[in-house]
Design a protein around this motif. Structure first.
Motif, PDB file in Angstrom:
ATOM      1  N   ARG A  88       0.846  -1.199   0.000  1.00 35.58           N
ATOM      2  CA  ARG A  88       0.000   0.000   0.000  1.00 35.58           C
ATOM      3  C   ARG A  88       0.878   1.245   0.000  1.00 35.58           C
ATOM      4  N   ASN A 120      -5.767   4.523  -0.399  1.00 38.36           N
ATOM      5  CA  ASN A 120      -4.568   3.998   0.266  1.00 38.36           C
ATOM      6  C   ASN A 120      -3.307   4.760  -0.105  1.00 38.36           C
ATOM      7  N   LEU A 150     -13.232  -2.295   6.543  1.00 37.54           N
ATOM      8  CA  LEU A 150     -13.003  -3.588   5.885  1.00 37.54           C
ATOM      9  C   LEU A 150     -12.226  -4.540   6.805  1.00 37.54           C
ATOM     10  N   ARG A 154     -13.524  -8.124   7.823  1.00 34.14           N
ATOM     11  CA  ARG A 154     -12.704  -9.333   7.628  1.00 34.14           C
ATOM     12  C   ARG A 154     -12.490 -10.074   8.945  1.00 34.14           C
ATOM     13  N   GLY A 214      -5.854  -7.921   2.225  1.00 34.03           N
ATOM     14  CA  GLY A 214      -5.743  -7.148   0.992  1.00 34.03           C
ATOM     15  C   GLY A 214      -4.863  -7.868  -0.024  1.00 34.03           C
ATOM     16  N   SER A 226      -7.052  -4.530  -6.671  1.00 36.89           N
ATOM     17  CA  SER A 226      -7.158  -4.976  -5.275  1.00 36.89           C
ATOM     18  C   SER A 226      -8.633  -4.994  -4.881  1.00 36.89           C
ATOM     19  N   ALA A 227      -8.883  -5.016  -3.582  1.00 37.70           N
ATOM     20  CA  ALA A 227     -10.272  -5.112  -3.087  1.00 37.70           C
ATOM     21  C   ALA A 227     -11.129  -3.969  -3.625  1.00 37.70           C
ATOM     22  N   MET A 231     -14.645  -3.625  -0.362  1.00 37.85           N
ATOM     23  CA  MET A 231     -14.306  -2.298   0.175  1.00 37.85           C
ATOM     24  C   MET A 231     -15.504  -1.358   0.053  1.00 37.85           C
TER      25      MET A 231
HETATM   26  C1  LMR Z   1      -7.652  -3.849   1.252  1.00 36.34           C
HETATM   27  O1  LMR Z   1      -7.506  -3.873   2.470  1.00 36.34           O
HETATM   28  O2  LMR Z   1      -7.992  -4.861   0.602  1.00 36.34           O
HETATM   29  C2  LMR Z   1      -7.482  -2.540   0.530  1.00 36.34           C
HETATM   30  O3  LMR Z   1      -6.842  -1.636   1.363  1.00 36.34           O
HETATM   31  C3  LMR Z   1      -6.796  -2.646  -0.794  1.00 36.34           C
HETATM   32  C4  LMR Z   1      -5.356  -3.082  -0.722  1.00 36.34           C
HETATM   33  O4  LMR Z   1      -4.534  -2.529  -1.457  1.00 36.34           O
HETATM   34  O5  LMR Z   1      -5.033  -3.992   0.042  1.00 36.34           O
END
Ligand code: LMR
Length: 325
Positions: A88, A120, A150, A154, A214, A226-227, A231
């Motif tokens: 990130r 990010n 997120l 998770r 992530g 990515s997500a 998200m």
């Molecule tokens: C995540 O947590 O999935 C997002 O912040 C995207 C990433 O780059 O990981």
């Protein structure tokens, strides 16, 4: 009710987030801003039978200002996303100036809006946003949030998976503190409600999965980003919490905030040695009203907190020094 501005709405987080907002019937007005496509996305959303009026603005003719004018809530998802092999932090070079420019406009157009940063690396982009608002003389820490929802989503989902489907993910409440990248993400399973019974080995795997969730998506998307949808889901959960708070309900959510500016945060900032931290906050009509204590940690969580703080200090310094050079 009121107006939400979604900045970065043509992106793969922004567009599903705009759908969730439009479908929710929580807003009178939704404005979309991006460098491409948003007028069409707005027209598309306007065929949905909910009351919000949706408008899309491109950068020409003061589009960002128009999108932000009168906004009660602003959600910023603009910026580039990770590709395989990137952390990130690698995004900072590009995304820091995007955040600075957007927040300069927020400072002059809607300084009283509640702003949520999804872009990010959140650990560093939130300090950039705060410093930009501060420079303009309008920084109110209660109204600036880094969205870490997120991680919370998770933490309950992955524990429910590890428990073999014996519990619905949403029935599990797991506080997540720290930041929003790798080792800075600290799920506190010792405080889970209801109590989570996992072996030390299973718990270590679940914690690692939350910290690096992530990366799991970046790898699985094989270069396509990515997500995005999860998200958007998490971002919308946070927006819903803000809207519930605006309607007078008592709301608490985790978010990455500037601790010294929020009641209860000063002491925690001194204890931890960081000004920015993701923690459970109480939210009211005008933003965060209180930082809640992080509570008792297990021996392992104390060790993980040390590692989180070490990385977080560097991430915060990166954001602050970008604005202070
Ligand atoms: C995540 O947590 O999935 C997002 O912040 C995207 C990433 O780059 O990981």
């Amino acid at each position: 009710m009121g107006k939400i501005a979604l900045i970065g709405a043509a992106g793969q987080i922004g567009t599903p987030l705009s759908l969730l907002c439009k479908a929710s019937d929580l807003f009178d007005e939704i404005s979309l801003y991006d460098i491409v496509h948003v007028p069409g996305i707005a027209t598309d959303l306007m065929h949905i039978d909910t009351k919000a009026k949706v408008s899309g603005y491109l950068p020409d003719n003061g589009g960002l200002k128009k999108a932000l004018a009168g906004a009660d809530i602003v959600v910023v998802t603009a910026g580039i996303a990770r590709k395989p092999g990137m952390t990130r932090d690698d995004l900072f070079k590009t995304n820091a100036s995007i955040i600075r420019d957007i927040f300069s406009e927020i400072a002059s157009t809607c300084p009283n809006a509640i702003s949520c940063v999804v872009t990010n690396p959140v650990n560093s982009t939130v300090p950039v946003a705060a410093e930009t608002l501060e420079k303009a003389g309008v920084f109110e820490p209660r109204r600036l949030f880094g969205v870490t929802t997120l991680d919370v989503v998770r933490a309950s989902t992955f524990a429910a998976h590890a428990l073999g489907g014996n519990i619905e993910p949403k029935q599990l409440r797991v506080p997540v503190i720290g930041g929003h990248s790798g080792a800075t993400i600290l799920p506190l399973y010792s405080q889970a409600q209801p109590v989570v019974h996992l072996s030390d080995e299973q718990l270590a795997l679940v914690i690692n999965r939350v910290q690096f969730g992530g990366d799991e998506i970046v790898k699985s998307k094989q270069g396509a980003g990515s997500a995005t949808t999860c998200m958007a889901y998490a971002g919308f959960r946070f927006v819903k919490a803000l809207m519930s708070a605006q309607s007078g309900q008592s709301v608490t959510e985790e978010a990455y905030v500037y601790l010294p500016g929020i009641p209860g945060g000063d002491k925690l900032a001194v204890e931890l040695g960081v000004d920015y931290f993701a923690v459970k906050v109480q939210i009211g009509t005008k933003g965060a009203t209180k930082v809640l204590p992080i509570g008792d940690l297990s021996g392992n969580e104390k060790k993980l907190l040390e590692a989180a703080l070490c990385e977080l200090k560097t991430n915060i310094a990166t954001g602050v020094s970008f604005m202070r050079v």
